[in-house]
Scaffold this motif. Structure first.
Motif, PDB file in Angstrom:
ATOM      1  N   HIS A  14     -27.581  60.014  62.751  1.00  0.00           N
ATOM      2  CA  HIS A  14     -26.228  60.302  61.924  1.00  0.00           C
ATOM      3  C   HIS A  14     -25.202  60.747  63.211  1.00  0.00           C
ATOM      4  O   HIS A  14     -24.140  60.145  63.091  1.00  0.00           O
ATOM      5  CB  HIS A  14     -26.296  61.664  61.328  1.00  0.00           C
ATOM      6  CG  HIS A  14     -25.044  61.891  60.675  1.00  0.00           C
ATOM      7  ND1 HIS A  14     -24.338  62.817  61.133  1.00  0.00           N
ATOM      8  CD2 HIS A  14     -24.551  61.512  59.443  1.00  0.00           C
ATOM      9  CE1 HIS A  14     -23.199  62.942  60.431  1.00  0.00           C
ATOM     10  NE2 HIS A  14     -23.447  62.188  59.483  1.00  0.00           N
ATOM     11  N   SER A  18     -21.876  58.491  63.117  1.00  0.00           N
ATOM     12  CA  SER A  18     -20.371  59.224  63.119  1.00  0.00           C
ATOM     13  C   SER A  18     -19.529  59.192  64.282  1.00  0.00           C
ATOM     14  O   SER A  18     -18.499  58.827  64.262  1.00  0.00           O
ATOM     15  CB  SER A  18     -20.725  60.713  62.944  1.00  0.00           C
ATOM     16  OG  SER A  18     -19.708  61.395  62.721  1.00  0.00           O
ATOM     17  N   GLU A  22     -15.978  57.203  64.426  1.00  0.00           N
ATOM     18  CA  GLU A  22     -14.614  57.849  64.741  1.00  0.00           C
ATOM     19  C   GLU A  22     -13.982  57.125  66.131  1.00  0.00           C
ATOM     20  O   GLU A  22     -12.713  57.052  66.110  1.00  0.00           O
ATOM     21  CB  GLU A  22     -15.278  59.352  65.001  1.00  0.00           C
ATOM     22  CG  GLU A  22     -15.418  60.319  63.891  1.00  0.00           C
ATOM     23  CD  GLU A  22     -16.127  61.554  63.973  1.00  0.00           C
ATOM     24  OE1 GLU A  22     -15.650  62.059  64.923  1.00  0.00           O
ATOM     25  OE2 GLU A  22     -16.751  62.243  62.875  1.00  0.00           O
ATOM     26  N   VAL A  29     -14.463  61.202  58.039  1.00  0.00           N
ATOM     27  CA  VAL A  29     -15.207  61.635  56.558  1.00  0.00           C
ATOM     28  C   VAL A  29     -14.136  61.968  55.623  1.00  0.00           C
ATOM     29  O   VAL A  29     -13.522  62.990  56.018  1.00  0.00           O
ATOM     30  CB  VAL A  29     -16.279  62.554  56.730  1.00  0.00           C
ATOM     31  CG1 VAL A  29     -16.831  62.895  55.202  1.00  0.00           C
ATOM     32  CG2 VAL A  29     -17.620  61.927  57.524  1.00  0.00           C
ATOM     33  N   GLU A  42     -21.754  59.396  52.727  1.00  0.00           N
ATOM     34  CA  GLU A  42     -20.425  59.847  53.064  1.00  0.00           C
ATOM     35  C   GLU A  42     -19.573  58.531  53.308  1.00  0.00           C
ATOM     36  O   GLU A  42     -20.191  57.584  53.350  1.00  0.00           O
ATOM     37  CB  GLU A  42     -20.645  60.162  54.766  1.00  0.00           C
ATOM     38  CG  GLU A  42     -21.393  61.635  54.594  1.00  0.00           C
ATOM     39  CD  GLU A  42     -21.567  61.918  56.428  1.00  0.00           C
ATOM     40  OE1 GLU A  42     -20.949  63.021  56.630  1.00  0.00           O
ATOM     41  OE2 GLU A  42     -22.441  60.964  56.891  1.00  0.00           O
ATOM     42  N   TYR A  44     -16.194  57.311  55.085  1.00  0.00           N
ATOM     43  CA  TYR A  44     -15.265  57.208  56.195  1.00  0.00           C
ATOM     44  C   TYR A  44     -14.226  56.491  55.982  1.00  0.00           C
ATOM     45  O   TYR A  44     -14.517  55.058  55.447  1.00  0.00           O
ATOM     46  CB  TYR A  44     -16.062  56.648  57.345  1.00  0.00           C
ATOM     47  CG  TYR A  44     -17.342  57.758  57.943  1.00  0.00           C
ATOM     48  CD1 TYR A  44     -16.998  58.479  59.042  1.00  0.00           C
ATOM     49  CD2 TYR A  44     -18.443  57.882  57.439  1.00  0.00           C
ATOM     50  CE1 TYR A  44     -17.786  59.260  59.725  1.00  0.00           C
ATOM     51  CE2 TYR A  44     -19.366  58.322  57.951  1.00  0.00           C
ATOM     52  CZ  TYR A  44     -19.380  59.318  58.951  1.00  0.00           C
ATOM     53  OH  TYR A  44     -20.260  60.068  59.364  1.00  0.00           O
TER      54      TYR A  44
END
Length: 82
Positions: A14, A18, A22, A29, A42, A44
């Motif tokens: 994860h 993530s 980003e 998120v 999730e 994003y």
């Protein structure tokens, strides 16, 4: 942007997913939900409108389910679902 066919098989820890979303795609998120089989979904989204949906297992493995462009957030009308 990760093509959808590749995205379906793209899984990693994860934290790594993530970080990639980003740093490389400027996606953050905007929504989180627990699935019926105890995974975390999730959503994003970037300021440019790109989006990615991930699902993370209880063990911390995140898989990208889909990606795209043209995300638009909408507000529910008064009196409609929460």
């Amino acid at each position: 942007m990760i093509p959808l066919l590749v995205a379906a098989a793209f899984c990693m820890p994860h934290e790594a997913v993530s970080t990639i979303l980003e740093r490389e795609h400027h996606e953050v998120v905007i929504g989180v939900a627990l699935t019926a089989d105890d995974k975390v979904m999730e959503v994003y989204v970037s300021p440019e409108g790109t989006w990615t949906i991930t699902v993370t297992t209880p063990e911390g493995l995140s898989c990208i389910l889909g990606t795209g462009e043209g995300w638009e957030s909408v507000q529910p009308k008064v009196g409609e679902g929460a």
